[in-house]
Design a protein around this motif. Sequence first.
Motif, PDB file in Angstrom:
ATOM      1  N   ALA A 191     -40.366 -51.294   9.129  1.00  0.00           N
ATOM      2  CA  ALA A 191     -40.041 -49.915   8.743  1.00  0.00           C
ATOM      3  C   ALA A 191     -39.802 -49.050   9.974  1.00  0.00           C
ATOM      4  O   ALA A 191     -38.848 -48.248  10.012  1.00  0.00           O
ATOM      5  N   GLU A 192     -40.646 -49.195  10.996  1.00  0.00           N
ATOM      6  CA  GLU A 192     -40.470 -48.415  12.221  1.00  0.00           C
ATOM      7  C   GLU A 192     -39.159 -48.764  12.918  1.00  0.00           C
ATOM      8  O   GLU A 192     -38.512 -47.901  13.513  1.00  0.00           O
ATOM      9  N   LYS A 193     -38.774 -50.013  12.836  1.00  0.00           N
ATOM     10  CA  LYS A 193     -37.500 -50.419  13.431  1.00  0.00           C
ATOM     11  C   LYS A 193     -36.334 -49.754  12.719  1.00  0.00           C
ATOM     12  O   LYS A 193     -35.370 -49.301  13.348  1.00  0.00           O
ATOM     13  N   ARG A 194     -36.408 -49.681  11.393  1.00  0.00           N
ATOM     14  CA  ARG A 194     -35.353 -49.001  10.637  1.00  0.00           C
ATOM     15  C   ARG A 194     -35.339 -47.505  10.943  1.00  0.00           C
ATOM     16  O   ARG A 194     -34.270 -46.886  11.059  1.00  0.00           O
ATOM     17  N   LEU A 195     -36.531 -46.917  11.099  1.00  0.00           N
ATOM     18  CA  LEU A 195     -36.597 -45.503  11.475  1.00  0.00           C
ATOM     19  C   LEU A 195     -35.960 -45.269  12.843  1.00  0.00           C
ATOM     20  O   LEU A 195     -35.252 -44.280  13.057  1.00  0.00           O
ATOM     21  N   GLY A 196     -36.232 -46.167  13.776  1.00  0.00           N
ATOM     22  CA  GLY A 196     -35.639 -46.036  15.105  1.00  0.00           C
ATOM     23  C   GLY A 196     -34.126 -46.148  15.070  1.00  0.00           C
ATOM     24  O   GLY A 196     -33.421 -45.414  15.773  1.00  0.00           O
ATOM     25  N   ALA A 197     -33.616 -47.065  14.256  1.00  0.00           N
ATOM     26  CA  ALA A 197     -32.161 -47.208  14.135  1.00  0.00           C
ATOM     27  C   ALA A 197     -31.540 -45.963  13.508  1.00  0.00           C
ATOM     28  O   ALA A 197     -30.465 -45.506  13.931  1.00  0.00           O
ATOM     29  N   ALA A 198     -32.225 -45.393  12.510  1.00  0.00           N
ATOM     30  CA  ALA A 198     -31.726 -44.160  11.892  1.00  0.00           C
ATOM     31  C   ALA A 198     -31.728 -43.011  12.888  1.00  0.00           C
ATOM     32  O   ALA A 198     -30.788 -42.195  12.918  1.00  0.00           O
ATOM     33  N   GLU A 199     -32.765 -42.946  13.714  1.00  0.00           N
ATOM     34  CA  GLU A 199     -32.824 -41.903  14.748  1.00  0.00           C
ATOM     35  C   GLU A 199     -31.687 -42.063  15.754  1.00  0.00           C
ATOM     36  O   GLU A 199     -31.070 -41.079  16.183  1.00  0.00           O
ATOM     37  N   ARG A 200     -31.399 -43.291  16.131  1.00  0.00           N
ATOM     38  CA  ARG A 200     -30.315 -43.545  17.075  1.00  0.00           C
ATOM     39  C   ARG A 200     -28.972 -43.077  16.501  1.00  0.00           C
ATOM     40  O   ARG A 200     -28.166 -42.435  17.189  1.00  0.00           O
ATOM     41  N   ASP A 201     -28.742 -43.385  15.217  1.00  0.00           N
ATOM     42  CA  ASP A 201     -27.492 -42.947  14.575  1.00  0.00           C
ATOM     43  C   ASP A 201     -27.411 -41.425  14.509  1.00  0.00           C
ATOM     44  O   ASP A 201     -26.345 -40.841  14.728  1.00  0.00           O
TER      45      ASP A 201
ATOM     46  N   ILE B 138     -28.864 -39.202  16.540  1.00  0.00           N
ATOM     47  CA  ILE B 138     -28.616 -38.662  17.879  1.00  0.00           C
ATOM     48  C   ILE B 138     -27.152 -38.829  18.264  1.00  0.00           C
ATOM     49  O   ILE B 138     -26.515 -37.906  18.810  1.00  0.00           O
ATOM     50  N   HIS B 139     -26.600 -39.993  17.963  1.00  0.00           N
ATOM     51  CA  HIS B 139     -25.197 -40.251  18.309  1.00  0.00           C
ATOM     52  C   HIS B 139     -24.269 -39.314  17.538  1.00  0.00           C
ATOM     53  O   HIS B 139     -23.356 -38.699  18.123  1.00  0.00           O
ATOM     54  N   THR B 140     -24.510 -39.176  16.249  1.00  0.00           N
ATOM     55  CA  THR B 140     -23.650 -38.315  15.421  1.00  0.00           C
ATOM     56  C   THR B 140     -23.769 -36.852  15.838  1.00  0.00           C
ATOM     57  O   THR B 140     -22.759 -36.148  15.954  1.00  0.00           O
ATOM     58  N   ALA B 141     -24.999 -36.382  16.063  1.00  0.00           N
ATOM     59  CA  ALA B 141     -25.203 -34.987  16.463  1.00  0.00           C
ATOM     60  C   ALA B 141     -24.581 -34.695  17.822  1.00  0.00           C
ATOM     61  O   ALA B 141     -24.038 -33.600  18.049  1.00  0.00           O
TER      62      ALA B 141
ATOM     63  N   ILE C 285     -21.907 -36.105  19.148  1.00  0.00           N
ATOM     64  CA  ILE C 285     -20.447 -36.044  19.043  1.00  0.00           C
ATOM     65  C   ILE C 285     -19.996 -34.815  18.268  1.00  0.00           C
ATOM     66  O   ILE C 285     -19.074 -34.094  18.693  1.00  0.00           O
ATOM     67  N   ASN C 286     -20.633 -34.540  17.139  1.00  0.00           N
ATOM     68  CA  ASN C 286     -20.157 -33.487  16.239  1.00  0.00           C
ATOM     69  C   ASN C 286     -20.666 -32.099  16.584  1.00  0.00           C
ATOM     70  O   ASN C 286     -20.100 -31.105  16.110  1.00  0.00           O
ATOM     71  N   PHE C 287     -21.713 -32.001  17.403  1.00  0.00           N
ATOM     72  CA  PHE C 287     -22.281 -30.673  17.680  1.00  0.00           C
ATOM     73  C   PHE C 287     -22.363 -30.371  19.174  1.00  0.00           C
ATOM     74  O   PHE C 287     -21.836 -29.348  19.632  1.00  0.00           O
ATOM     75  N   LEU C 288     -23.007 -31.244  19.945  1.00  0.00           N
ATOM     76  CA  LEU C 288     -23.184 -30.958  21.368  1.00  0.00           C
ATOM     77  C   LEU C 288     -21.861 -30.970  22.124  1.00  0.00           C
ATOM     78  O   LEU C 288     -21.611 -30.092  22.967  1.00  0.00           O
ATOM     79  N   THR C 289     -21.015 -31.949  21.842  1.00  0.00           N
ATOM     80  CA  THR C 289     -19.752 -32.051  22.579  1.00  0.00           C
ATOM     81  C   THR C 289     -18.874 -30.816  22.408  1.00  0.00           C
ATOM     82  O   THR C 289     -18.343 -30.290  23.400  1.00  0.00           O
ATOM     83  N   PRO C 290     -18.673 -30.282  21.177  1.00  0.00           N
ATOM     84  CA  PRO C 290     -17.873 -29.048  21.053  1.00  0.00           C
ATOM     85  C   PRO C 290     -18.475 -27.866  21.806  1.00  0.00           C
ATOM     86  O   PRO C 290     -17.739 -27.057  22.381  1.00  0.00           O
ATOM     87  N   LEU C 291     -19.797 -27.737  21.820  1.00  0.00           N
ATOM     88  CA  LEU C 291     -20.423 -26.638  22.560  1.00  0.00           C
ATOM     89  C   LEU C 291     -20.173 -26.787  24.052  1.00  0.00           C
ATOM     90  O   LEU C 291     -19.863 -25.807  24.754  1.00  0.00           O
TER      91      LEU C 291
ATOM     92  N   PHE D 182     -23.730 -30.791  11.854  1.00  0.00           N
ATOM     93  CA  PHE D 182     -25.042 -31.083  12.428  1.00  0.00           C
ATOM     94  C   PHE D 182     -26.114 -31.096  11.343  1.00  0.00           C
ATOM     95  O   PHE D 182     -26.953 -32.000  11.298  1.00  0.00           O
ATOM     96  N   VAL D 183     -26.085 -30.108  10.460  1.00  0.00           N
ATOM     97  CA  VAL D 183     -27.052 -30.055   9.359  1.00  0.00           C
ATOM     98  C   VAL D 183     -26.861 -31.253   8.436  1.00  0.00           C
ATOM     99  O   VAL D 183     -27.836 -31.844   7.947  1.00  0.00           O
ATOM    100  N   GLU D 184     -25.604 -31.629   8.202  1.00  0.00           N
ATOM    101  CA  GLU D 184     -25.323 -32.779   7.337  1.00  0.00           C
ATOM    102  C   GLU D 184     -25.926 -34.058   7.921  1.00  0.00           C
ATOM    103  O   GLU D 184     -26.574 -34.848   7.214  1.00  0.00           O
ATOM    104  N   SER D 185     -25.735 -34.269   9.214  1.00  0.00           N
ATOM    105  CA  SER D 185     -26.279 -35.470   9.851  1.00  0.00           C
ATOM    106  C   SER D 185     -27.801 -35.440   9.869  1.00  0.00           C
ATOM    107  O   SER D 185     -28.456 -36.475   9.691  1.00  0.00           O
ATOM    108  N   GLN D 186     -28.375 -34.257  10.055  1.00  0.00           N
ATOM    109  CA  GLN D 186     -29.836 -34.145  10.046  1.00  0.00           C
ATOM    110  C   GLN D 186     -30.386 -34.418   8.649  1.00  0.00           C
ATOM    111  O   GLN D 186     -31.432 -35.074   8.496  1.00  0.00           O
TER     112      GLN D 186
END
Length: 391
Positions: free
Chosen positions: A134-144, A146-149, A151-157, A248-252
Motif C-alpha cells: 500500500a505504501e508503495k502505491r501511495l508513493g507512486a501516486a505521490e510521484r505522479d 508531483i510530476h503533473t503539478a 508541468i501544469n502549474f509550476l512551469t507556467p508560473l 492543479f486542484v484537479e491533480s490534487q
Amino acid sequence: MGVSQGGMGGSISLSVCGQLLCIGASLPHPRTWWFTEEKFGQAEKTELDAHFENLLARADSTKNWTEKILRQTEVLLQPNPSARVEEFLYEKLDRKVPSRVTNGELLAQYMAEAASELGPTTPYGKTLIKVAEAEKRLGAAERDFIHTASINFLTPLRNFLEGDWKTISKERRLLQNRRLDLDACKARLKKAKAAEAKATLWNDEVDKAEQELRVAQTEFDRQAEVTRLLLEGISSTHVNHLRCLHEFVESQTTYYAQCYRHMLDLQKQLGSSQGAIFPGTFVGTTEPVSPPLSSTSPTTAVATMPVGPSVAGLAPPGEAALRLEVTPPASGTRKARVLYDYEAADSSELALLADELITVYSLPGMDPDWLIGERGNKKGKVPVTYLELLS
C-alpha cells in the motif's frame, strides 16, 4: 587648445596642438543626475496618468504574489530544501533531474525487507508485506501528482516570471529613460526661453531646444504605448494562471482520491486478517473521515460529500471535536441514493454503484455506521458514508 565634454559618458578631454588628452574621472550620466535631482525635489517630473499607474501597481502585485505562490508550491511538492536546491541546479544546467525515491516508497522498501528477515509467513510479516504494498502505491501516486503539478502549474508560473515579466521590466526601464530625457529637454527649453527673454541667447538655441523636446516627447509617447500594451496583457496572464490553478486542484483531487482508495483497500485486508488472528475482536470501528472522491467527477463528489464521525480525543485541549454523524432511521425503510461505487468485502455486504437508488433500513443493535440495503432480491450491509438518505 580646446576643451570638450562627452555627451553620454560625461568625460572631459583637453586638446592641445591636436593631441587629445583625458583629464579627470567620468561624470555621472545625465539621466542619473536628473533622477537624483528628482529624488531631492529639485527637478520637475512628468507624471503618468492614473490608469497607467494602476496598471503598474497591478503588474507588481501579480509578480510578487506569483513568486510567493510558486515558492510555497515548491515547498508543498518537495519539503526537503536540499532536494529543491538540487533540482533547481539541474534545471539551470539544462540537465535531467535524477529520479528520486519518495518517502512512501522508501518506507515500503524497509517494511518489505523487515518482513523478509522477520518471517514473511508470520502474521506480523504478512501484515508488513500488505502495508508495504500500500505504501508503495501511495508513493507512486505521490510521484505522479508531483510530476503533473510541476508541468501544469509550476512551469507556467516560472515561464511568466522568467519570460513575460522580464520583457515588461525591460520596457519599463526604457520608459523610465525616455521620461528622464523628456524632463531634461523640458528643463533645457525652459532655460533657453528665460535666457532669450534677457537677450542673452540667440533664437536658434531656443529652436534647437524645442526640436529636442518634440523628439523626446515622441519617443516617450511611443514607449509609453508599448509598455501600456504589455501591462494590459497581465489580464491574459491571470486567465492562464486561473486555468493552471484549476488543473492543479484537479491533480490534487485525483491524488488524494487515489490515496483514500489505497488505504481503504488496505484497511479491508487488515480487518479480515485481524479477525482471523484475534477471533471475537471487532475490526473496523474507525471509519475514514470522508468517503473517497470520484476520480471521474471530483466536483460533484465534493459538493455532496458527507462527513463521517470524528475520532474522539483528537481535538486540541479546550476545543470540542467536530462530530457530524449520519443517523440511520430507527425503524421502517427509506430510500437512499448511492454516492460512490462500493465493492463488497464479503457475502454479507451489498456491492453498490454510484447514483443508483436502493432501500435501506437498520436492525436493532446494528453498528450505526452500517445499514441493511436492498436492491431487488439482493440484500446486504452497506456503509452509511456512501449514501445520501432521501426524505
